[in-house]
Each structure stands twice: as structure tokens, then as C-alpha cells.
Design a protein around this motif. Structure first.
Motif, PDB file in Angstrom:
ATOM      1  N   ASP A   1       1.078  -1.005   0.238  1.00  0.00           N
ATOM      2  CA  ASP A   1       0.131  -0.544   0.057  1.00  0.00           C
ATOM      3  C   ASP A   1       0.823   1.593   0.002  1.00  0.00           C
ATOM      4  N   ASP A   2       2.005   1.015  -0.926  1.00  0.00           N
ATOM      5  CA  ASP A   2       3.188   2.396  -0.183  1.00  0.00           C
ATOM      6  C   ASP A   2       3.817   2.731  -1.740  1.00  0.00           C
ATOM      7  N   LEU A   3       2.884   2.091  -2.316  1.00  0.00           N
ATOM      8  CA  LEU A   3       3.274   2.062  -3.958  1.00  0.00           C
ATOM      9  C   LEU A   3       2.152   2.689  -4.303  1.00  0.00           C
ATOM     10  N   ASP A   4       2.049   4.147  -5.162  1.00  0.00           N
ATOM     11  CA  ASP A   4       0.585   4.389  -5.606  1.00  0.00           C
ATOM     12  C   ASP A   4       0.231   3.637  -6.844  1.00  0.00           C
ATOM     13  N   PRO A   5      -0.642   3.198  -6.933  1.00  0.00           N
ATOM     14  CA  PRO A   5      -0.899   2.090  -8.361  1.00  0.00           C
ATOM     15  C   PRO A   5      -0.863   2.918  -9.881  1.00  0.00           C
ATOM     16  N   GLY A   6      -0.809   3.925  -9.631  1.00  0.00           N
ATOM     17  CA  GLY A   6      -0.821   4.146 -11.352  1.00  0.00           C
ATOM     18  C   GLY A   6       0.951   4.317 -11.502  1.00  0.00           C
ATOM     19  N   LEU A   7       1.932   4.534 -10.841  1.00  0.00           N
ATOM     20  CA  LEU A   7       3.057   4.480 -10.322  1.00  0.00           C
ATOM     21  C   LEU A   7       3.386   2.596 -11.544  1.00  0.00           C
ATOM     22  N   ALA A   8       2.474   2.070 -10.423  1.00  0.00           N
ATOM     23  CA  ALA A   8       3.361   0.548  -9.774  1.00  0.00           C
ATOM     24  C   ALA A   8       2.551   0.149 -11.576  1.00  0.00           C
ATOM     25  N   ALA A   9       1.770   0.849 -12.019  1.00  0.00           N
ATOM     26  CA  ALA A   9       1.278  -0.161 -13.254  1.00  0.00           C
ATOM     27  C   ALA A   9       2.353   0.737 -14.821  1.00  0.00           C
ATOM     28  N   ARG A  10       2.591   2.415 -14.432  1.00  0.00           N
ATOM     29  CA  ARG A  10       3.530   2.780 -15.474  1.00  0.00           C
ATOM     30  C   ARG A  10       4.698   1.697 -15.263  1.00  0.00           C
ATOM     31  N   PHE A  11       5.449   1.592 -14.497  1.00  0.00           N
ATOM     32  CA  PHE A  11       6.464   1.208 -14.296  1.00  0.00           C
ATOM     33  C   PHE A  11       6.533  -0.579 -15.175  1.00  0.00           C
ATOM     34  N   THR A  12       5.616  -1.018 -14.006  1.00  0.00           N
ATOM     35  CA  THR A  12       5.196  -2.910 -14.881  1.00  0.00           C
ATOM     36  C   THR A  12       4.871  -2.558 -16.611  1.00  0.00           C
ATOM     37  N   PHE A  13       4.505  -1.569 -16.876  1.00  0.00           N
ATOM     38  CA  PHE A  13       4.051  -1.514 -19.048  1.00  0.00           C
ATOM     39  C   PHE A  13       5.363  -1.108 -19.272  1.00  0.00           C
ATOM     40  N   GLY A  14       6.470  -0.209 -18.175  1.00  0.00           N
ATOM     41  CA  GLY A  14       7.738   0.264 -18.695  1.00  0.00           C
ATOM     42  C   GLY A  14       9.048  -0.541 -19.153  1.00  0.00           C
ATOM     43  N   LEU A  15       8.338  -1.856 -18.195  1.00  0.00           N
ATOM     44  CA  LEU A  15       9.343  -2.385 -17.949  1.00  0.00           C
ATOM     45  C   LEU A  15       8.894  -3.840 -19.059  1.00  0.00           C
ATOM     46  N   VAL A  16       7.968  -3.906 -19.148  1.00  0.00           N
ATOM     47  CA  VAL A  16       7.151  -5.280 -20.413  1.00  0.00           C
ATOM     48  C   VAL A  16       7.516  -4.666 -21.671  1.00  0.00           C
ATOM     49  N   ASN A  17       7.298  -3.372 -21.339  1.00  0.00           N
ATOM     50  CA  ASN A  17       7.647  -2.811 -23.146  1.00  0.00           C
ATOM     51  C   ASN A  17       8.948  -2.709 -23.584  1.00  0.00           C
ATOM     52  N   SER A  18      10.080  -2.916 -22.400  1.00  0.00           N
ATOM     53  CA  SER A  18      11.407  -2.826 -22.979  1.00  0.00           C
ATOM     54  C   SER A  18      11.578  -3.666 -23.375  1.00  0.00           C
ATOM     55  N   LEU A  19      10.903  -4.995 -23.356  1.00  0.00           N
ATOM     56  CA  LEU A  19      11.266  -5.852 -23.713  1.00  0.00           C
ATOM     57  C   LEU A  19      11.472  -6.407 -25.547  1.00  0.00           C
ATOM     58  N   VAL A  20      11.028  -5.793 -25.749  1.00  0.00           N
ATOM     59  CA  VAL A  20      10.932  -5.724 -27.493  1.00  0.00           C
ATOM     60  C   VAL A  20      12.278  -4.801 -27.723  1.00  0.00           C
ATOM     61  N   GLU A  21      12.467  -4.562 -26.986  1.00  0.00           N
ATOM     62  CA  GLU A  21      13.831  -3.674 -27.301  1.00  0.00           C
ATOM     63  C   GLU A  21      15.071  -4.790 -27.749  1.00  0.00           C
ATOM     64  N   TRP A  22      15.162  -6.001 -26.751  1.00  0.00           N
ATOM     65  CA  TRP A  22      16.459  -6.341 -27.385  1.00  0.00           C
ATOM     66  C   TRP A  22      16.309  -7.787 -27.223  1.00  0.00           C
ATOM     67  N   TYR A  23      15.129  -8.480 -27.046  1.00  0.00           N
ATOM     68  CA  TYR A  23      14.440  -9.961 -26.997  1.00  0.00           C
ATOM     69  C   TYR A  23      14.790 -10.445 -28.918  1.00  0.00           C
ATOM     70  N   ARG A  24      15.074 -11.814 -28.205  1.00  0.00           N
ATOM     71  CA  ARG A  24      15.198 -11.951 -30.024  1.00  0.00           C
ATOM     72  C   ARG A  24      14.891 -14.006 -29.631  1.00  0.00           C
ATOM     73  N   PRO A  25      14.138 -13.246 -31.465  1.00  0.00           N
ATOM     74  CA  PRO A  25      13.452 -15.258 -30.574  1.00  0.00           C
ATOM     75  C   PRO A  25      14.128 -16.378 -30.848  1.00  0.00           C
ATOM     76  N   ASP A  26      15.894 -16.372 -31.557  1.00  0.00           N
ATOM     77  CA  ASP A  26      16.787 -17.273 -31.300  1.00  0.00           C
ATOM     78  C   ASP A  26      17.616 -17.032 -30.078  1.00  0.00           C
ATOM     79  N   GLY A  27      17.450 -16.452 -29.342  1.00  0.00           N
ATOM     80  CA  GLY A  27      18.256 -15.750 -28.135  1.00  0.00           C
ATOM     81  C   GLY A  27      18.007 -17.145 -26.996  1.00  0.00           C
ATOM     82  N   PRO A  28      18.345 -16.866 -26.334  1.00  0.00           N
ATOM     83  CA  PRO A  28      18.385 -17.827 -25.265  1.00  0.00           C
ATOM     84  C   PRO A  28      17.803 -18.294 -23.983  1.00  0.00           C
TER      85      PRO A  28
END
Lengths: 206, 206
Positions: free
Chosen positions: A152-179
Motif C-alpha cells: 500500500d506504499d506504492l501508487d497504483p498509477g506508478l506501479a502500472a507505468r513501471f510494469t508496462f515500462g518494463l514489459v514494453n522494454s523487452l521488445v528492444e532486445w528480445y530475440r526469438p533465437d536468443g537464450p
């Protein structure tokens, strides 16, 4: 999770709308949507402009169909999570895991979405749909907090942005043939989002 | 944290290199670096092309100076963390906090860095410096794991990418006049990265 939009094949073999779209999205991503001309697209496809127009009415239509690959899948994840009912915390788990799988499966389309400048109607509508998705995640976090399953000490709006920010950033480096295959990546993200980096409650990582 | 590059003012008032660079970076971000012509830049600045050339030797030089604002500051954060010595976990805390402050303070320059396509020498050098920063964070995570202050079930390379992904995503929505000032944002990110979303060890968020 499979792509939901399977346009019927038309035109000659190797030039159905789906395989053309992959090439077109690459042009958009390499040069930006604004700077991508129909001439560049036709040239990359090895087609005449009129042949391209046989498959797509306009550059805006290409963009709209491409963006649907990312946005439609992400909206489906939220719809499915809500249809399942249950605790908000279970919905969060489902949404985070499935969003990672969408990021892997629809990578080029998500990259396109994330780099939009908002200079056209199609772009503005897509950006509005992105905002709605972030709001839905925020409300899910809020519900989890209300049921006592989220700190309860983290704003839900910030938590949502952090989480989507992290997930979205995967597309910058993910490789289908990676490890790291998508399922393992989803598990690692979920683990990071759930409990962070610290070893346990007594470490001094604060 | 202050910007480290303060170029000497030259030219007429209101057209020093710093204030010009802000406008130029906006052009690059609105249209993409490739599509941004010197004519567009001069027009947005309200100057002749030759007046622009009085301040910058080339479009590549503009890009290089702009990228230095982001990369130089981030490299300084790592240098400072290493100079302080101490536990790896303390360095991580310092790096995450300071990287958030850099993201807020150098936002337009970081947006530019994150959207590079890598179509020129200057861009490729910048992307290489980004890779080095990610590698430095990975090694810091690895050291934290070795000293027992970081969970051992998460790959340090993934942890580094997730953490930078989250921090970098801030530039997509952070507003200097928004409700969350940089210090509070840094604290929220640190808290999320440290211990995730769960309430405590006994919650069912897994």
C-alpha cells in the motif's frame, strides 16, 4: 497466444497481406512512419505502387492493421483476465505473463506502437488505446491494493507505468533465437515484478 | 545532478549552442534523425542554414553533442558508484536512484538516444556505449549476487535489462510539471526494484 488477425490471402503467392505487412512494418521502424513513402515500401516489397494498393488502401491503413496486431492482443489479455474473475492479484499475474508473451510474439508491431510520434489520426487513436490499457492496469493494481494483496506504499498509477515500462522494454532486445524463450522470460519478469531483487526481508537492500 | 556539458555561449543572445540544441533535439524526436533536414532545423530555429553552421559543423555533430547529455551523465553515475566503493548492493541503490534523476533531468536527450535507428557512425557509437552501460549494470548485479545481497534465482543479465528498461521507460511519460517530483520518483522506482509489488513474504502473489 496466436495472432488474432489472419487476413485472407489474396494476390500472388508470397504477397499476401500478412507477409507484406512484416516488410512494411520494417520500413516504418527503420525510417519512421512519417518518412516512409509508398515508393520506399513498394521498392522494399519489389512491387509496383499499384500492386501495393491492391492490398492496402493507404499508408494509414497499413499502419492501422499493423498496430491492431499489438493493441488487439493486449486488449484481449485484459478482457480474458476480467472474464476469468477471481482475485485482482491473480489477474495481475495473468496480465503480466500474457503481456510478456504478446511482446515476444508481436515484437515488430509493438516496437512500431511504442515509437509513434502521434502526427496522424491513426496514431492518435492508437495512443489513446495505449492510455486505456495503462488505466486498466492501474485499476487492477488499485483493486489488488483494496483486497490487501498489493503493497500500500506504492501508487497504483506508478506501479502500472513501471510494469508496462518494463514489459514494453523487452521488445528492444528480445530475440526469438536468443537464450531465453518467451515462457521463461515471462516467469522472470513475473518474479521481478512480484518480489524485486532482494534476497529476503532481512537484506539491507533498501 | 547538473548537466555536465556547458558549451561556451557564442552567436547572438538566445542562440547559444545549448538553447539551440533543445530545439534541434525536438526536431530529431518529432521526425526522426534521418528525416530531419538542416532546412527543417534552420526553419524551426528561425535562422539561416549558414547561421546554424556557425554553431554546429554538421547534423552528426548536433546528434553527438545531444547524445553526450544522456550518455555522459549515465556513465558518470557508474563512475561515481564505483569510486565510492562499498557493497555492490549499495552501488545498485546509488545507480538506480541517480539513473532516474538523469532520466528526468536529461529527458529529451534520453528519448533521442532510445529511438536511434543506428543508421550512422554517431548512432552506432552511441548504441555501443549503451551496451557498455548495460554490461556494467549486469556486472554490478553479479557482484551483488556473489556477496549474497541479491536473489540468486534471477539472471544478472536479465535483472540489468529489466531495471534499465523500467528506468528508461520513465522518459515516455514523465512531466517536469507533473505530480511526482524526480526524488519521489527515484524512491518509488527503487522501492519497486528492491521488493516488487507484493505485500510481504506470505502473500499469494507468485
Amino acid at each position: 497466444m496466436e495472432s488474432s488477425i489472419e487476413a485472407p490471402r489474396r494476390g500472388r503467392p508470397g504477397h499476401d497481406q500478412n507477409s507484406m505487412l512484416e516488410v512494411i512494418v520494417q520500413v516504418f521502424t527503420d525510417h519512421g512512419y512519417d518518412a516512409s513513402s509508398l515508393g520506399m515500401i513498394a521498392s522494399r516489397l519489389g512491387l509496383s505502387k499499384s500492386a501495393v494498393y491492391h492490398h492496402f488502401a493507404s499508408k494509414a491503413e497499413m499502419l492501422e492493421i499493423a498496430l491492431e496486431r499489438a493493441l488487439g492482443e493486449l486488449e484481449r489479455v485484459f478482457d480474458d483476465a476480467e472474464a476469468q474473475g477471481g482475485d485482482a492479484v491473480a489477474r495481475i499475474r495473468y496480465i503480466v505473463r500474457e503481456a510478456v508473451l504478446v511482446a515476444c510474439a508481436q515484437q515488430p508491431y509493438l516496437i512500431l506502437l511504442l515509437r509513434l510520434h502521434g502526427n496522424s489520426e491513426v496514431e492518435l487513436r492508437a495512443l489513446e488505446r495505449r492510455r486505456v490499457l495503462t488505466a486498466r492496469l492501474r485499476e487492477t493494481f488499485r483493486a489488488a491494493r483494496a483486497e490487501g494483496s498489493l503493497r500500500d506504499d506504492l501508487d497504483p498509477g506508478l506501479a502500472a507505468r513501471f510494469t508496462f515500462g518494463l514489459v514494453n522494454s523487452l521488445v528492444e532486445w528480445y530475440r526469438p533465437d536468443g537464450p531465453t524463450p518467451p515462457q521463461a522470460l515471462a516467469q522472470a519478469v513475473l518474479s521481478y515484478v512480484r518480489s524485486g531483487l532482494r534476497v529476503n526481508e532481512t537484506t539491507d537492500f533498501r
